[in-house]
Write a protein that holds these residues in place. Structure first.
Motif, PDB file in Angstrom:
ATOM      1  N   VAL A  47       4.420  10.774  19.174  1.00  0.00           N
ATOM      2  CA  VAL A  47       3.263  11.662  19.277  1.00  0.00           C
ATOM      3  C   VAL A  47       3.058  12.257  17.890  1.00  0.00           C
ATOM      4  CG1 VAL A  47       4.739  13.562  20.101  1.00  0.00           C
ATOM      5  CG2 VAL A  47       2.262  13.673  20.427  1.00  0.00           C
ATOM      6  N   GLY A  48       1.813  12.335  17.473  1.00  0.00           N
ATOM      7  CA  GLY A  48       1.535  12.847  16.133  1.00  0.00           C
ATOM      8  C   GLY A  48       0.499  13.941  16.154  1.00  0.00           C
ATOM      9  N   ALA A  71       2.120  20.976  18.614  1.00  0.00           N
ATOM     10  CA  ALA A  71       2.032  21.841  19.793  1.00  0.00           C
ATOM     11  C   ALA A  71       3.169  21.538  20.774  1.00  0.00           C
ATOM     12  CB  ALA A  71       0.678  21.659  20.483  1.00  0.00           C
ATOM     13  N   ALA A  72       3.450  20.263  20.966  1.00  0.00           N
ATOM     14  CA  ALA A  72       4.529  19.877  21.887  1.00  0.00           C
ATOM     15  C   ALA A  72       5.862  20.454  21.413  1.00  0.00           C
ATOM     16  CB  ALA A  72       4.614  18.355  21.988  1.00  0.00           C
ATOM     17  N   LEU A  73       6.114  20.403  20.097  1.00  0.00           N
ATOM     18  CA  LEU A  73       7.371  20.934  19.547  1.00  0.00           C
ATOM     19  C   LEU A  73       7.435  22.455  19.681  1.00  0.00           C
ATOM     20  CD1 LEU A  73       7.718  18.818  16.258  1.00  0.00           C
ATOM     21  CD2 LEU A  73       9.119  18.608  18.326  1.00  0.00           C
ATOM     22  N   THR A  95       6.525  11.189  15.700  1.00  0.00           N
ATOM     23  CA  THR A  95       5.736  10.365  14.777  1.00  0.00           C
ATOM     24  C   THR A  95       4.625   9.672  15.571  1.00  0.00           C
ATOM     25  OG1 THR A  95       5.926   8.713  13.005  1.00  0.00           O
ATOM     26  CG2 THR A  95       7.247   8.312  14.978  1.00  0.00           C
ATOM     27  N   PRO A  96       3.437   9.554  15.011  1.00  0.00           N
ATOM     28  CA  PRO A  96       2.350   8.934  15.780  1.00  0.00           C
ATOM     29  C   PRO A  96       2.677   7.464  16.066  1.00  0.00           C
ATOM     30  CG  PRO A  96       1.560   9.807  13.661  1.00  0.00           C
ATOM     31  CD  PRO A  96       3.042   9.898  13.648  1.00  0.00           C
ATOM     32  N   PRO A  97       2.306   6.983  17.260  1.00  0.00           N
ATOM     33  CA  PRO A  97       2.535   5.569  17.551  1.00  0.00           C
ATOM     34  C   PRO A  97       1.562   4.697  16.757  1.00  0.00           C
ATOM     35  CG  PRO A  97       1.245   6.580  19.303  1.00  0.00           C
ATOM     36  CD  PRO A  97       1.618   7.680  18.351  1.00  0.00           C
ATOM     37  N   PHE A 130      -6.895   9.919  19.477  1.00  0.00           N
ATOM     38  CA  PHE A 130      -6.674   9.882  18.027  1.00  0.00           C
ATOM     39  C   PHE A 130      -5.904   8.658  17.553  1.00  0.00           C
ATOM     40  CE2 PHE A 130      -6.837  14.663  18.691  1.00  0.00           C
ATOM     41  CZ  PHE A 130      -8.142  14.785  18.222  1.00  0.00           C
ATOM     42  N   ASP A 131      -4.970   8.169  18.373  1.00  0.00           N
ATOM     43  CA  ASP A 131      -4.150   7.041  17.935  1.00  0.00           C
ATOM     44  C   ASP A 131      -4.581   5.739  18.584  1.00  0.00           C
ATOM     45  OD1 ASP A 131      -2.271   8.658  16.311  1.00  0.00           O
ATOM     46  OD2 ASP A 131      -1.732   9.530  18.251  1.00  0.00           O
ATOM     47  N   GLY A 132      -5.542   5.842  19.508  1.00  0.00           N
ATOM     48  CA  GLY A 132      -6.118   4.628  20.090  1.00  0.00           C
ATOM     49  C   GLY A 132      -5.182   3.881  21.024  1.00  0.00           C
ATOM     50  N   ILE A 133      -4.252   4.591  21.628  1.00  0.00           N
ATOM     51  CA  ILE A 133      -3.370   3.909  22.570  1.00  0.00           C
ATOM     52  C   ILE A 133      -3.012   4.838  23.730  1.00  0.00           C
ATOM     53  CG2 ILE A 133      -1.338   4.491  21.156  1.00  0.00           C
ATOM     54  CD1 ILE A 133      -0.420   1.559  22.341  1.00  0.00           C
ATOM     55  N   ASP A 134      -2.972   4.261  24.936  1.00  0.00           N
ATOM     56  CA  ASP A 134      -2.652   5.051  26.124  1.00  0.00           C
ATOM     57  C   ASP A 134      -1.176   4.878  26.449  1.00  0.00           C
ATOM     58  OD1 ASP A 134      -2.810   6.609  28.356  1.00  0.00           O
ATOM     59  OD2 ASP A 134      -3.664   5.033  29.629  1.00  0.00           O
TER      60      ASP A 134
END
Lengths: 427, 427
Positions: A184-185, A191-193, A157-159, A54-58
């Motif tokens: 992470v967004g 879910a992580a929270l 927050t999403p990277p 989704f955020d395009g980054i590993d």
């Protein structure tokens, strides 16, 4: 140009505004449910996969180290940081007065009743990423939590595509007392929270705005953890008398309209002359706004004016709408305030535009939308505490009053409840 | 006989308890959605139809007139009414201390910030019908609403097959200050409260327990109106030291177990000797209970004991479970209370059995279940108020601080927000 409606049509107006709230589609629910399950089961591995997707980054590690926070924060405009610092002091000033204390009552000899006020252990704040960034939201969510006494204040927050944290968000988080940050967004972040992963320990409550996936995820984890409200489209209602400056009124309506095409700006006034001049100002001011297109759509969709015979009649309209933001652009605003029964936050007088409260004045900008101000409140210190009651009856007290308890339990057919008293009574 | 588990297994225990909470089935959701739509559209006609279908009686008018309330109430046992009267006084005594007041701060010349505390306009209380009747719930829900200042306190309850109101419920409603009563139950009753009909004006918040259809309806109307929590299975955790009386401990565990086979009773103790004696008492006391079957099922399913090395270790287990009810059957309960972080309501000492609080002591019996005491509170006056903030900046104040607001708005790309300040600044 605001659509003018009859004062008697205010109920229809509320219904019209309510029609803006969309239900979350089954497709989104299904997708989000899948993400929640995956994170619950696979934890960090699922987070990494979804972030890539989704955020395009590993990201091998999505925890943000202190050094990275400091580096990002150092890039924020110093003038902006200074403004935030002042805003922070004002927000603290207002919210410190919301602190509540427990009580202990000694009703009679051997009978004590009490209530404790306890902070939540931990809170997660969602901060949207992408092009829009709202550092003011970080302050508005984190500061009341800190004042409430919450020890763990976790921000996610999403990277960015480069894997970085926005400087303004980093600076706001530092100021506001956020204790942990993760890149992470989306639904995977929620879910992580809610469930925890190898990297993030789960929290007790999740707050903060987000897109439809975030909203759906919050709804679905609610109960497992607490959440704040799911915000609907934003709204302002301005009550203005004949002396109000039409340029001010127009500017304030526009500040709401620029949020999105679903935002609603409503003018309720005793002066048709003012309305005429506000309409002229709207045209003039809209022409030079960068977000002109959104503003025009929003005004076309929901921009509304109502002329009433008296200021009290204006307030009755406001009470029927229960707006998120209410401006009283009248000569004696404090006096009129006492007639207001339903409004998230009220801005008094000709000079208090809503933006003062959005950013700086100290009241909270996380407010009940879509008419929910009838029964809910702004985010505040209350949002991060819970109350726990206690009761003590001495041996003498249970002897004295036990019969009443036995009687009531028996009327409800709960004999084991009655028995718990009976075993304690001296025969 | 309580299943004994290792103190280190407390996380597993919480998960095990959580597994009790059932999701509402799609079938129920669909059925309830249909009922909600029908009542929204057809109002009283739909109510009449569903009451006939589900309650087996055709009621032309489901409003309960004052005369009928008085007649029903007159049939209640006078000793029971006197016990309720005392309970009411105690509930008022405890909840009066929960009243909150607004504040107004003058931060500097021309800068005011404030918060008003306002009661909800109206509240609906659901009171289950059928064989079980819980007048104590009427008191626990209505009294805090009245203390909060709610003007309309509406009670709905399913009619009996004869179309009558239960005497105990009528008596409780009169005592508690309920202002309107309607004989309608189920999802159709919740719909009437949320949307309004020709007979019932809609309310702002719906509280009170109900069956799965009522719970589903409350979930579905949430947002349109506020609701209280959806209660899960009930639970008690008793912390007992070596001096606790095993007969008392057993009786209190059983009072929870009799609620339903999903209810959970947990003993956490420093004394294995006590546990042994409690197990003996459980057998003895269960044998003579009318609800023996339910009790045995509940204990078999969820009855649990944990032996810990210290009382502090016992409290840590309680904090991990976050029980609805917590008893501290220890010598120095007030001292131990300070270590409790998560519990709905706490009962102190050897003589305060949970039933004291369920009926009579004055603390509220509507409590957070299923571990939600981590982040939520008992029902109380707070549940029936909302807070509305306000802010006033004078002309001088906006001149002095406006630059900061403009800066913050521009950083968030919200130019119309900035402009609302700019138009007010003297060039």
């Amino acid at each position: 140009m605001l659509r003018q409606i009859d004062p008697n049509d205010h109920e229809k107006l509320r219904e019209y505004l309510d029609s803006r709230s969309e239900d979350i589609s089954t497709e989104v629910i299904l997708k989000v449910t899948e993400i929640l399950h995956a994170v619950k089961k696979e934890k960090d591995a699922a987070i990494r996969r979804y972030t890539k997707q989704f955020d395009g980054i590993d990201l091998e590690d999505y925890r943000v180290r202190e050094e990275e926070i400091n580096e990002a924060a150092a890039q924020a405009d110093p003038k902006f940081v200074e403004s935030m610092r002042q805003a922070k002091a004002n927000i603290e000033y207002f919210h410190n007065a919301q602190k509540q204390h427990g009580y202990l009552l000694e009703k009679a000899k051997g009978i004590y009743l009490g209530q404790r006020v306890l902070p939540l252990d931990s809170v997660g704040i969602y901060v949207p990423g992408g092009r829009a960034q709202y550092p003011s939201s970080v302050l508005m969510n984190a500061i009341p939590a800190r004042i409430a006494g919450v020890k763990r204040i976790v921000m996610i927050t999403p990277p960015s595509k480069m894997g970085t944290l926005h400087p303004n968000i980093a600076a706001a988080a530092k100021l506001a007392g956020v204790t942990e940050i993760y890149k992470v967004g989306g639904a995977q972040g929620i879910a992580a929270l809610a469930y925890g992963t190898e990297t993030i320990a789960k929290v007790d409550k999740i707050v903060g705005p987000g897109n439809i996936f975030v909203a759906a995820a919050k709804k679905l984890v609610y109960g497992k953890v607490d959440i704040d409200m799911i915000a609907g489209p934003s709204e302002i209602l301005v009550i203005a008398d004949a002396d109000a400056n039409p340029a001010y009124v127009a500017a304030d309506l526009l500040s709401q309209a620029e949020h999105d095409p679903m935002a609603s700006a409503i003018l309720v006034t005793t002066s048709s002359k003012l309305l005429e001049n506000v309409n002229k100002e709207l045209v003039k001011q809209t022409a030079v706004l960068p977000k002109r297109e959104i503003v025009e759509q929003s005004l076309k969709n929901y921009g509304t004016a109502i002329c009433c015979a008296s200021l009290s009649a204006c307030v009755e309209i406001a009470n029927a709408i229960a707006p998120e933001h209410l401006e009283l652009m009248v000569k004696q605003p404090m006096q009129l305030l006492h007639e207001v029964r339903h409004a998230g936050s009220v801005f008094l007088g000709y000079y208090t535009c809503e933006s003062v409260g959005d950013y700086y004045g100290g009241t909270n900008h996380v407010l009940p939308t879509s008419g929910t101000a009838r029964f809910s409140s702004a985010l505040g210190v209350d949002s991060f505490i819970k109350k726990s009651s206690y009761l003590q009856y001495s041996e003498e007290a249970i002897q004295a009053y036990g019969d009443n308890i036995i009687c009531m339990a028996q009327q409800e057919d709960l004999d084991a409840h009655a028995n718990a008293v009976k075993v304690r009574l001296k025969k």
